[in-house]
Design a protein around this motif. Structure first.
Motif, PDB file in Angstrom:
ATOM      1  N   THR A   1       9.388  14.315   1.931  1.00  0.00           N
ATOM      2  CA  THR A   1       9.492  13.946   3.436  1.00  0.00           C
ATOM      3  C   THR A   1       9.067  15.508   4.211  1.00  0.00           C
ATOM      4  N   PRO A   2       8.028  15.266   4.905  1.00  0.00           N
ATOM      5  CA  PRO A   2       7.629  16.576   5.734  1.00  0.00           C
ATOM      6  C   PRO A   2       8.431  16.778   7.098  1.00  0.00           C
ATOM      7  N   GLY A   3       8.752  17.989   7.359  1.00  0.00           N
ATOM      8  CA  GLY A   3       9.188  18.292   8.683  1.00  0.00           C
ATOM      9  C   GLY A   3      10.675  18.356   8.529  1.00  0.00           C
ATOM     10  N   VAL A   4      11.089  18.668   7.615  1.00  0.00           N
ATOM     11  CA  VAL A   4      12.675  18.572   7.241  1.00  0.00           C
ATOM     12  C   VAL A   4      13.141  19.992   6.419  1.00  0.00           C
ATOM     13  N   VAL A   5      14.176  20.473   6.707  1.00  0.00           N
ATOM     14  CA  VAL A   5      14.521  21.599   5.711  1.00  0.00           C
ATOM     15  C   VAL A   5      14.430  21.625   4.410  1.00  0.00           C
TER      16      VAL A   5
ATOM     17  N   PRO B   1       0.798  -1.373  -0.055  1.00  0.00           N
ATOM     18  CA  PRO B   1      -0.087  -0.166  -0.049  1.00  0.00           C
ATOM     19  C   PRO B   1       0.709   1.252  -0.017  1.00  0.00           C
ATOM     20  N   MET B   2       0.591   2.238  -0.968  1.00  0.00           N
ATOM     21  CA  MET B   2       1.524   3.311  -1.122  1.00  0.00           C
ATOM     22  C   MET B   2       1.359   4.255  -0.030  1.00  0.00           C
ATOM     23  N   SER B   3       0.334   4.552   0.575  1.00  0.00           N
ATOM     24  CA  SER B   3       0.211   5.349   1.621  1.00  0.00           C
ATOM     25  C   SER B   3       1.319   4.794   2.939  1.00  0.00           C
ATOM     26  N   ASP B   4       1.103   3.508   3.173  1.00  0.00           N
ATOM     27  CA  ASP B   4       1.826   2.899   4.076  1.00  0.00           C
ATOM     28  C   ASP B   4       3.425   3.079   3.973  1.00  0.00           C
ATOM     29  N   LEU B   5       3.892   2.513   2.565  1.00  0.00           N
ATOM     30  CA  LEU B   5       5.152   2.631   2.261  1.00  0.00           C
ATOM     31  C   LEU B   5       5.760   4.177   2.331  1.00  0.00           C
ATOM     32  N   GLN B   6       4.952   4.993   1.960  1.00  0.00           N
ATOM     33  CA  GLN B   6       5.388   6.587   1.926  1.00  0.00           C
ATOM     34  C   GLN B   6       5.575   7.041   3.362  1.00  0.00           C
ATOM     35  N   ASP B   7       4.629   6.556   4.328  1.00  0.00           N
ATOM     36  CA  ASP B   7       4.689   6.980   5.733  1.00  0.00           C
ATOM     37  C   ASP B   7       6.089   6.215   6.456  1.00  0.00           C
ATOM     38  N   GLU B   8       6.450   5.155   5.875  1.00  0.00           N
ATOM     39  CA  GLU B   8       7.694   4.267   6.598  1.00  0.00           C
ATOM     40  C   GLU B   8       8.843   5.126   6.001  1.00  0.00           C
ATOM     41  N   ILE B   9       8.914   5.410   4.637  1.00  0.00           N
ATOM     42  CA  ILE B   9      10.170   6.099   4.175  1.00  0.00           C
ATOM     43  C   ILE B   9      10.208   7.598   4.592  1.00  0.00           C
ATOM     44  N   HIS B  10       9.135   8.296   4.950  1.00  0.00           N
ATOM     45  CA  HIS B  10       9.196   9.526   5.800  1.00  0.00           C
ATOM     46  C   HIS B  10       9.758   9.445   6.971  1.00  0.00           C
TER      47      HIS B  10
END
Length: 221
Positions: A89-93, A53-62
């Motif tokens: 990735t959110p929350g990074v510079v 599932p792309m949303s799960d994979l994206q969360d793991e990568i982030h």
């Protein structure tokens, strides 16, 4: 300039242990004194290939990128398949997390003309072409794309037979009958194909050298 009070200057995130030696060698060849860290997570690519599932994979990568960014000035995703997700990735510079193939794509668009994009995994083609199209939209150079997917080569890589992996890709390129102006090797694992084809008259671009060179130059500036 980004805050330098970090444990590492660069953290490379790999999807295979085999890539660590390649990037260690590149950093040393550039006479870099940077402190470097390596994270290896082979499951990320396997999940991307197997329609996790792309949303799960994206969360793991982030999550991986965010944790690495806390300790590193730059976090570099060396897997083209998941590079686009890493860069969002959110929350990074801004610019702290970067995909290794961005510099290669920029060089290909700079050369222009017909670009032959070569991959051994279909899952790599979509994000690579998306990156090339993204960069081409802000360039004055006219580009078109051909795609060559050497799917049979991946089995050799998985089996640890790197010699046959590289040769099979080189053979496929040499057998390609359509004209092109530049070759893009879409996966970092393909870098040695350029050495195998050093008599080729068109530029052959691979991501490890160009990517590391760009990152080292940026951090030194």
């Amino acid at each position: 300039m980004m805050n330098t009070e970090k444990e590492f200057d660069i953290t490379f995130v790999h999807t295979g242990e085999v890539h660590v030696a390649t990037f260690e060698s590149l950093i040393k060849s550039m006479n870099s004194t940077f402190k470097v860290n390596y994270i290896v997570n082979s499951g990320l690519l396997e999940k991307a290939m197997n329609h996790y599932p792309m949303s799960d994979l994206q969360d793991e990568i982030h999550t991986i990128m965010q944790l690495a960014a806390k300790h590193s000035r730059r976090v570099v995703c060396t897997c083209s398949t998941i590079g686009a997700m890493a860069e969002t990735t959110p929350g990074v510079v801004e610019g702290q997390v970067i995909r290794i193939d961005r510099a290669m794509a920029m060089k290909a668009i700079e050369i222009g003309g017909k670009i032959l994009v070569v991959a051994a995994l279909k899952s790599t083609l979509t994000p690579t072409l998306a990156l090339l199209n993204e960069i081409s939209k802000v360039s004055d150079n006219h580009v078109t794309f051909d795609v060559l997917c050497v799917e049979e080569a991946w089995g050799y890589f998985k089996a640890g037979n790197n010699e046959t992996y590289i040769q099979s890709i080189a053979d496929a390129i040499q057998s390609y009958n359509e004209p092109f102006d530049v070759i893009v090797l879409a996966q970092a694992s393909m870098a040695k194909v350029s050495e195998r084809m050093n008599g080729t008259l068109v530029p052959i671009l691979s991501s490890p050298y160009l990517g590391v060179e760009s990152i080292v130059r940026t951090l030194k500036s």
